[in-house]
Design a protein around this motif. Sequence first.
Motif, mmCIF file in Angstrom:
data_model
loop_
_atom_site.group_PDB
_atom_site.id
_atom_site.type_symbol
_atom_site.label_atom_id
_atom_site.label_comp_id
_atom_site.label_asym_id
_atom_site.label_seq_id
_atom_site.Cartn_x
_atom_site.Cartn_y
_atom_site.Cartn_z
ATOM 1 N N SER A 154 -7.355 -1.527 12.196
ATOM 2 C CA SER A 154 -8.446 -0.858 11.480
ATOM 3 C C SER A 154 -8.695 0.536 12.050
ATOM 4 O O SER A 154 -8.844 1.508 11.298
ATOM 5 C CB SER A 154 -9.726 -1.679 11.567
ATOM 6 N N LYS A 169 -14.969 6.150 1.148
ATOM 7 C CA LYS A 169 -15.510 4.889 0.628
ATOM 8 C C LYS A 169 -16.482 4.238 1.607
ATOM 9 O O LYS A 169 -17.018 3.170 1.324
ATOM 10 C CB LYS A 169 -14.373 3.919 0.313
ATOM 11 N N HIS A 194 0.823 -1.215 0.000
ATOM 12 C CA HIS A 194 0.000 0.000 0.000
ATOM 13 C C HIS A 194 0.855 1.262 0.000
ATOM 14 O O HIS A 194 0.321 2.358 0.084
ATOM 15 C CB HIS A 194 -0.943 0.003 1.204
ATOM 16 N N LEU A 236 -4.524 3.760 1.725
ATOM 17 C CA LEU A 236 -5.169 3.522 3.013
ATOM 18 C C LEU A 236 -5.247 4.809 3.827
ATOM 19 O O LEU A 236 -5.347 4.777 5.050
ATOM 20 C CB LEU A 236 -4.398 2.442 3.800
ATOM 21 N N HIS A 293 -15.785 3.133 4.729
ATOM 22 C CA HIS A 293 -15.218 2.092 5.585
ATOM 23 C C HIS A 293 -15.376 2.429 7.057
ATOM 24 O O HIS A 293 -15.347 3.590 7.460
ATOM 25 C CB HIS A 293 -13.741 1.862 5.269
ATOM 26 N N LEU A 342 -10.491 6.217 2.943
ATOM 27 C CA LEU A 342 -11.218 5.102 3.557
ATOM 28 C C LEU A 342 -12.599 5.559 4.011
ATOM 29 O O LEU A 342 -13.597 4.876 3.780
ATOM 30 C CB LEU A 342 -10.430 4.556 4.753
ATOM 31 N N GLN A 343 -12.661 6.731 4.625
ATOM 32 C CA GLN A 343 -13.942 7.256 5.091
ATOM 33 C C GLN A 343 -14.843 7.624 3.916
ATOM 34 O O GLN A 343 -16.056 7.387 3.956
ATOM 35 C CB GLN A 343 -13.710 8.445 6.014
ATOM 36 N N LEU A 352 -13.197 -2.691 7.599
ATOM 37 C CA LEU A 352 -11.748 -2.885 7.421
ATOM 38 C C LEU A 352 -11.291 -4.166 8.108
ATOM 39 O O LEU A 352 -10.434 -4.889 7.581
ATOM 40 C CB LEU A 352 -10.974 -1.685 7.960
ATOM 41 N N LEU A 384 -5.884 2.890 11.022
ATOM 42 C CA LEU A 384 -6.021 3.315 9.629
ATOM 43 C C LEU A 384 -7.046 4.441 9.498
ATOM 44 O O LEU A 384 -6.814 5.423 8.787
ATOM 45 C CB LEU A 384 -6.408 2.129 8.736
ATOM 46 N N LEU A 385 -8.161 4.306 10.198
ATOM 47 C CA LEU A 385 -9.205 5.329 10.113
ATOM 48 C C LEU A 385 -8.778 6.632 10.793
ATOM 49 O O LEU A 385 -9.229 7.705 10.401
ATOM 50 C CB LEU A 385 -10.509 4.813 10.724
#
Length: 111
Positions: free
Chosen positions: A103, A67, A47, A59, A69, A64-65, A74, A106-107
């Motif tokens: 997860s 999309k 990534h 990522l 997620h 991510l948000q 995740l 990542l967020l």
Amino acid sequence: MGDKMGTGRRWLGIAALLLAAPVMAEPSDSRQQSLAYMLKHDCGSCHGMTLKGGLGPSLLPELLQQKGHTIDSLSLIIRHGVPDTAMPPWGPILADEDIRWISDQLLKGAN
């Protein structure tokens, strides 16, 4: 009236299940350090070292948000991988609390 009673009981049942569900403990500080290293190096190998994308998609938390997620979505991807891609299933190697912690990181954009 009977229909309302059934709906109320259903919600009570769901609430009871949620309250009975075990709360995941957060990994220890030393484990978090190991997971952060893994996130940077193992995840970063596909990534991108800054997680902006490479062989695998970006990522970055904004994307991510965007999309839609969540920690749960995740976690499913990390746990089971993505068929027909280079994304392996990490479930056999990582505990559920580890996967949820990654997860969440990542967020939050913490890498």
